[in-house]
Design a protein around this motif. Structure first.
Motif, PDB file in Angstrom:
ATOM      1  N   UNK A 123      36.742 -13.156  -1.617  1.00  0.00           N
ATOM      2  CA  UNK A 123      37.592 -14.285  -1.646  1.00  0.00           C
ATOM      3  C   UNK A 123      36.904 -15.151  -0.965  1.00  0.00           C
ATOM      4  N   UNK A 124      37.477 -16.455  -2.271  1.00  0.00           N
ATOM      5  CA  UNK A 124      36.457 -17.704  -2.670  1.00  0.00           C
ATOM      6  C   UNK A 124      38.369 -19.057  -2.093  1.00  0.00           C
ATOM      7  N   UNK A 125      39.164 -18.195  -2.581  1.00  0.00           N
ATOM      8  CA  UNK A 125      40.675 -19.274  -3.158  1.00  0.00           C
ATOM      9  C   UNK A 125      40.974 -18.584  -1.225  1.00  0.00           C
ATOM     10  N   UNK A 126      40.878 -19.713   0.080  1.00  0.00           N
ATOM     11  CA  UNK A 126      41.652 -19.944   1.059  1.00  0.00           C
ATOM     12  C   UNK A 126      42.309 -21.395   1.365  1.00  0.00           C
ATOM     13  N   UNK A 176      47.758  -6.698   9.490  1.00  0.00           N
ATOM     14  CA  UNK A 176      48.236  -6.743   8.355  1.00  0.00           C
ATOM     15  C   UNK A 176      49.185  -8.423   7.635  1.00  0.00           C
ATOM     16  N   UNK A 177      48.840  -8.365   6.851  1.00  0.00           N
ATOM     17  CA  UNK A 177      49.646  -9.813   6.297  1.00  0.00           C
ATOM     18  C   UNK A 177      50.796  -9.931   6.059  1.00  0.00           C
ATOM     19  N   UNK A 178      51.346 -10.751   6.880  1.00  0.00           N
ATOM     20  CA  UNK A 178      53.257 -11.636   6.852  1.00  0.00           C
ATOM     21  C   UNK A 178      53.753 -11.062   5.440  1.00  0.00           C
ATOM     22  N   UNK A 179      52.974 -11.843   4.069  1.00  0.00           N
ATOM     23  CA  UNK A 179      53.582 -11.844   3.407  1.00  0.00           C
ATOM     24  C   UNK A 179      52.363 -10.939   2.182  1.00  0.00           C
ATOM     25  N   UNK A 180      52.446 -10.099   0.938  1.00  0.00           N
ATOM     26  CA  UNK A 180      51.775 -10.626  -0.390  1.00  0.00           C
ATOM     27  C   UNK A 180      52.040 -10.859  -1.509  1.00  0.00           C
ATOM     28  N   UNK A 235      45.715  -9.889  -5.614  1.00  0.00           N
ATOM     29  CA  UNK A 235      46.451  -9.619  -4.154  1.00  0.00           C
ATOM     30  C   UNK A 235      46.751 -11.889  -3.869  1.00  0.00           C
ATOM     31  N   UNK A 236      47.135 -12.465  -3.261  1.00  0.00           N
ATOM     32  CA  UNK A 236      47.719 -12.958  -2.532  1.00  0.00           C
ATOM     33  C   UNK A 236      48.043 -12.985  -0.879  1.00  0.00           C
TER      34      UNK A 236
END
Length: 474
Positions: free
Chosen positions: A309-312, A344-348, A332-333
């Motif tokens: 995970x590089x993109x934050x 659990x993510x809000x959206x993906x 995935x984002x």
């Protein structure tokens, strides 16, 4: 002067179908009282039509194209119609009718258009093809820093000038020579744009002054390369290949004021929230850690990613919203509510490609993602619908770095094809007086290529000739 006994109409300008219809509806309309006096005996009149029959005849006439209001006889050609007039007899569908109301291009319903080709290209020879490094950053003063091997170059967006800003030397060697351990691995401007933090391959974190172009201090301690940096006021946080995160206070001699241990492999993503309350980190161990500024223990850990995970990126308009992107095996984002410990993510979003960076727009509720294998492109997404708006293609190799201009309109990308490309991804509406800053060399009144609301449009070929300016960083 000659006298004529009759008037002959012009048959070429007479609507014969309309004439026949009117005579059939009223066959005795041409016979008056004078006809009876002259002995003309009219034919027997047909019975009058009732209302339903008249309505049927009129509907049938309209279907056949008969104009019910035209004259029976015409003695001269009608005046020509204007070129933009609407003729219902020539229209076959509702969409072909031109609008008689002038549209307001600056209205809320006007949909903005996005340039799908870069407006500027800079050559960046020698830029490292390494997913875990962060070699690009754009300051609030419109200075773009890019690291090429052991040298940092600064490109000024107002003047277009490029200067060799600094070289990362190995201070431990006798001659200060630049070697493999002195390679620049990360760069990050302070919030005021006056100083640049440089992470070096030997584990040092250096602070350079922009005005004097001199190094003002070196902070040692890490045992391996510093691949990512993040500022929060006077604190610069450094992520190391050994999985540790250090907090350095640049105001004091004993600079190390904190250490965060939550990753087992290299830290490659690091971002402070705007208020400095939380820090988000991503690593090669596929984890995302959320850190409270007052604690050395992770507030929460997200383990849903299946790659590094590089993109934050923190959302600028929603304080607790965090976006993270995974590498080649993940693609995935995920969007997180950091106010809760939920895993659990809000959206993906399944992007179908390696995610290398994420940038939120300052103008629209959108974000842009840069991608490596296999598509090597940028994508703009709407939030919270998570629908793709457009893809921006132009790099020949994976896009590894991205940064946003200080006015929030332009995204610059660095790729392993040794090019920096500037994209007008979030261009703002032009102002009546003076235009708005284009972020890459002055101001523009109405924008480039008519991509601003209400601006003039030109062809793509003209755009490529006039707007794409190529130069080299070195």
């Amino acid at each position: 002067m000659k006298q004529y006994d009759r008037y002959i109409p012009n048959r070429h300008t007479t609507d014969m179908s309309s004439s026949h219809f009117h005579l059939a509806m009223n066959p005795c309309s041409l016979l008056d009282d004078k006809s009876d006096k002259e002995g003309i005996i009219p034919k027997k009149q047909p019975p009058p039509l009732d209302a339903s029959q008249l309505a049927y005849q009129e509907d049938l006439a309209r279907a056949c194209g008969v104009n019910l209001t035209s004259r029976i006889l015409s003695f001269q050609p009608p005046a020509p119609l204007p070129s933009n007039a609407y003729n219902p007899l020539l229209s076959t569908s509702s969409w072909s009718k031109p609008s008689l109301i002038k549209k307001n291009n600056t209205g809320a319903c006007h949909r903005r258009r996005i340039q799908t080709h870069p407006e500027r290209v800079l050559d960046a020879p020698g830029i490292a093809d390494d997913y875990y490094l962060n070699l690009l950053d754009w300051s609030c003063d419109n200075n773009l820093a890019v690291a090429l091997e052991g040298t940092v170059y600064v490109w000024n967006g107002d003047s277009g000038n490029v200067v060799e800003f600094c070289k990362a030397s190995n201070d431990d060697s006798e001659d200060g020579a630049v070697g493999p351990q002195a390679t620049v691995c990360s760069v990050q401007w302070t919030s005021d744009g006056g100083h640049l933090a440089v992470g070096v391959g030997n584990g040092d974190t250096q602070i350079w002054d922009l005005e004097s172009q001199t190094k003002i201090r070196t902070m040692r301690g890490h045992t391996s390369r510093v691949g990512v940096l993040a500022w929060d006021r006077h604190i610069v946080s450094s992520g190391c290949k050994d999985g540790t995160i250090w907090h350095h206070d640049v105001r004091v001699a004993n600079h190390k004021v904190g250490e965060l241990i939550g990753h087992t492999q290299e830290v490659c993503g690091l971002k402070w929230r705007a208020d400095g309350g939380l820090l988000a980190s991503g690593g090669n161990d596929n984890l995302v850690n959320i850190w409270d500024a007052r604690s050395s223990i992770p507030k929460s850990t997200k383990s849903i990613h299946n790659a590094a995970v590089k993109a934050v990126a923190w959302c600028p308009w929603q304080l607790n919203l965090l976006a993270t992107g995974g590498g080649t095996n993940d693609k995935h984002i995920h969007f997180w509510n950091t106010a809760t410990p939920s895993t659990t993510p809000l959206n993906s979003i399944n992007t179908g490609s390696q995610v290398t960076s994420l940038l939120w727009s300052k103008t629209y509720k959108e974000l842009v993602s840069s991608h490596g294998y296999p598509y090597n492109q940028l994508s703009i997404w709407a939030y919270p619908s998570c629908k793709k708006i457009v893809d921006l293609e132009g790099h020949d190799a994976r896009v590894l770095h991205a940064a946003l201009s200080p006015d929030g309109s332009t995204v610059v990308t660095g790729a392993s094809d040794e090019n920096l490309k500037f994209w007008k991804a979030f261009e703002r509406p032009s102002k009546k007086d003076g235009g708005v800053s284009d972020g890459v060399g002055g101001t523009t009144g109405g924008g480039i290529g008519g991509m601003v609301k209400g601006g003039p449009e030109t062809s793509v070929d003209d755009e490529l000739v006039n707007a794409t300016k190529r130069m080299t960083i070195r």
